[in-house]
Design a protein around this motif. Structure first.
Motif, PDB file in Angstrom:
ATOM      1  N   SER A 170      53.085  26.594  25.203  1.00  0.00           N
ATOM      2  CA  SER A 170      51.754  26.674  25.585  1.00  0.00           C
ATOM      3  C   SER A 170      51.166  25.230  26.568  1.00  0.00           C
ATOM      4  O   SER A 170      50.224  25.621  27.959  1.00  0.00           O
ATOM      5  CB  SER A 170      50.697  26.482  24.570  1.00  0.00           C
ATOM      6  OG  SER A 170      49.908  26.892  24.907  1.00  0.00           O
ATOM      7  N   CYS A 188      50.365  24.736  30.506  1.00  0.00           N
ATOM      8  CA  CYS A 188      49.452  24.137  31.616  1.00  0.00           C
ATOM      9  C   CYS A 188      49.595  22.899  32.219  1.00  0.00           C
ATOM     10  O   CYS A 188      49.508  23.234  32.906  1.00  0.00           O
ATOM     11  CB  CYS A 188      48.370  23.985  30.173  1.00  0.00           C
ATOM     12  SG  CYS A 188      47.860  24.890  29.134  1.00  0.00           S
ATOM     13  N   THR A 198      50.893  24.673  35.866  1.00  0.00           N
ATOM     14  CA  THR A 198      50.372  25.249  36.583  1.00  0.00           C
ATOM     15  C   THR A 198      48.877  24.967  36.469  1.00  0.00           C
ATOM     16  O   THR A 198      47.910  25.252  37.085  1.00  0.00           O
ATOM     17  CB  THR A 198      49.894  26.377  35.534  1.00  0.00           C
ATOM     18  OG1 THR A 198      49.313  26.826  34.434  1.00  0.00           O
ATOM     19  CG2 THR A 198      50.953  27.573  35.519  1.00  0.00           C
ATOM     20  N   SER A 199      48.572  23.520  35.687  1.00  0.00           N
ATOM     21  CA  SER A 199      47.113  22.562  36.371  1.00  0.00           C
ATOM     22  C   SER A 199      47.541  20.863  36.399  1.00  0.00           C
ATOM     23  O   SER A 199      47.599  20.209  35.644  1.00  0.00           O
ATOM     24  CB  SER A 199      46.139  22.729  35.562  1.00  0.00           C
ATOM     25  OG  SER A 199      45.598  24.241  34.657  1.00  0.00           O
ATOM     26  N   PRO A 221      49.865  30.157  38.396  1.00  0.00           N
ATOM     27  CA  PRO A 221      48.876  30.567  37.233  1.00  0.00           C
ATOM     28  C   PRO A 221      48.344  32.070  36.806  1.00  0.00           C
ATOM     29  O   PRO A 221      48.015  31.941  35.043  1.00  0.00           O
ATOM     30  CB  PRO A 221      47.418  29.518  37.643  1.00  0.00           C
ATOM     31  CG  PRO A 221      47.784  29.224  39.576  1.00  0.00           C
ATOM     32  CD  PRO A 221      49.581  29.928  39.248  1.00  0.00           C
ATOM     33  N   ASP A 222      48.765  32.916  37.034  1.00  0.00           N
ATOM     34  CA  ASP A 222      47.822  34.275  36.332  1.00  0.00           C
ATOM     35  C   ASP A 222      49.096  34.626  35.351  1.00  0.00           C
ATOM     36  O   ASP A 222      48.990  34.772  34.380  1.00  0.00           O
ATOM     37  CB  ASP A 222      47.725  35.076  37.436  1.00  0.00           C
ATOM     38  CG  ASP A 222      46.596  34.825  38.540  1.00  0.00           C
ATOM     39  OD1 ASP A 222      45.896  34.128  37.684  1.00  0.00           O
ATOM     40  OD2 ASP A 222      46.600  35.339  39.339  1.00  0.00           O
ATOM     41  N   GLU A 260      49.064  32.274  32.618  1.00  0.00           N
ATOM     42  CA  GLU A 260      47.634  31.941  31.774  1.00  0.00           C
ATOM     43  C   GLU A 260      48.196  33.075  30.134  1.00  0.00           C
ATOM     44  O   GLU A 260      47.758  32.166  29.193  1.00  0.00           O
ATOM     45  CB  GLU A 260      46.600  32.578  32.257  1.00  0.00           C
ATOM     46  CG  GLU A 260      45.369  32.943  31.171  1.00  0.00           C
ATOM     47  CD  GLU A 260      44.988  31.767  31.242  1.00  0.00           C
ATOM     48  OE1 GLU A 260      44.423  31.512  30.150  1.00  0.00           O
ATOM     49  OE2 GLU A 260      45.567  30.420  31.567  1.00  0.00           O
ATOM     50  N   GLY A 265      47.072  29.753  27.433  1.00  0.00           N
ATOM     51  CA  GLY A 265      45.412  30.272  27.088  1.00  0.00           C
ATOM     52  C   GLY A 265      45.751  29.790  25.414  1.00  0.00           C
ATOM     53  O   GLY A 265      44.986  29.324  24.477  1.00  0.00           O
ATOM     54  N   ARG A 275      45.610  25.708  25.043  1.00  0.00           N
ATOM     55  CA  ARG A 275      45.452  24.968  25.765  1.00  0.00           C
ATOM     56  C   ARG A 275      44.164  24.558  25.558  1.00  0.00           C
ATOM     57  O   ARG A 275      44.290  22.326  25.274  1.00  0.00           O
ATOM     58  CB  ARG A 275      44.735  25.878  27.044  1.00  0.00           C
ATOM     59  CG  ARG A 275      43.866  24.859  28.123  1.00  0.00           C
ATOM     60  CD  ARG A 275      43.270  25.731  29.390  1.00  0.00           C
ATOM     61  NE  ARG A 275      43.865  26.443  29.327  1.00  0.00           N
ATOM     62  CZ  ARG A 275      44.696  27.348  30.607  1.00  0.00           C
ATOM     63  NH1 ARG A 275      43.160  28.066  29.396  1.00  0.00           N
ATOM     64  NH2 ARG A 275      44.890  28.512  31.242  1.00  0.00           N
TER      65      ARG A 275
END
Length: 211
Positions: A127, A131, A134-135, A179-180, A183, A187, A190
């Motif tokens: 996870s 993150c 994608t971030s 990202p989608d 997620e 998520g 996070r």
């Protein structure tokens, strides 16, 4: 890389690149794996910053890939509906919620005879890595925090493919960087990553960031 974390990092990386594969050839697969491995390594060094932390994971085990497989649709329907995680229940999907994806049996790699490696997948690391992949706004802080861990002592470690991917890197990992699509996994934990990064900031830095 800490020897105590090597199996966890390798298995979690393997899960990510199989759950979100590249459509390219050997080069793309290698670049995607490098990005995933760097993201998982940063996550592992943040979550288990000392050799003692790593040793405890090796003894207790990281938990396995069951809930991740459910979320991505790789777990068989009877597994997803049974409510039995085969363990303490920490991988149960709260409220029965999932990504709602159809079941797609996990493909076997050439020469693969079993799935014991999947027990070494760490859900939290997967996870956190999702993150980071994608971030981009989290990566610099996460890498800085990881490099302050005891695992970073020794030869310099390069996280360039994670922190500063070029065009080839991005083209090689369109799913890992989406990202989608990521997620549902990102998520899961996070909040834990953000809390961990917050703990690496000094009080003054945290106050300044809050202003």
């Amino acid at each position: 890389m800490s020897a105590d974390l090597s199996s966890v990092i390798a298995a979690t990386t393997r899960w990510l690149v199989r759950a979100y594969p590249t459509a390219g050839g050997v080069l793309s697969a290698s670049l995607a794996e490098a990005q995933a491995r760097q993201a998982v390594t940063v996550a592992a060094w943040l979550r288990y910053p000392t050799p003692l932390d790593a040793a405890l994971v090796a003894v207790a085990g990281p938990g396995g890939a069951l809930r991740l497989d459910r979320i991505t649709g790789a777990a068989a329907p009877e597994q997803a509906g049974s409510g039995d995680s085969g363990g303490s229940g920490i991988f149960d999907d709260p409220g029965g919620a999932s990504a709602g994806l159809p079941w797609i049996p996990v493909p076997r790699e050439p020469g693969e005879t079993g799935s014991a490696w999947r027990t070494w997948v760490d859900e939290v690391l997967a996870s956190w890595a999702a993150c980071l992949l994608t971030s981009p706004d989290l990566v610099e802080e996460a890498v800085a925090g990881a490099l302050r861990s005891e695992h970073a002592r020794g030869p310099a470690v390069d996280f360039r493919r994670l922190a500063a991917p070029d065009g080839l890197d991005r083209d090689a990992a369109p799913l890992l960087r989406h990202p989608d699509l990521m997620e549902p996994v990102a998520g899961l934990h996070r909040d834990g990553l953000l809390a961990c990064l917050g703990s690496h900031r000094g009080p003054s830095t945290g106050a300044a960031a809050a202003d």
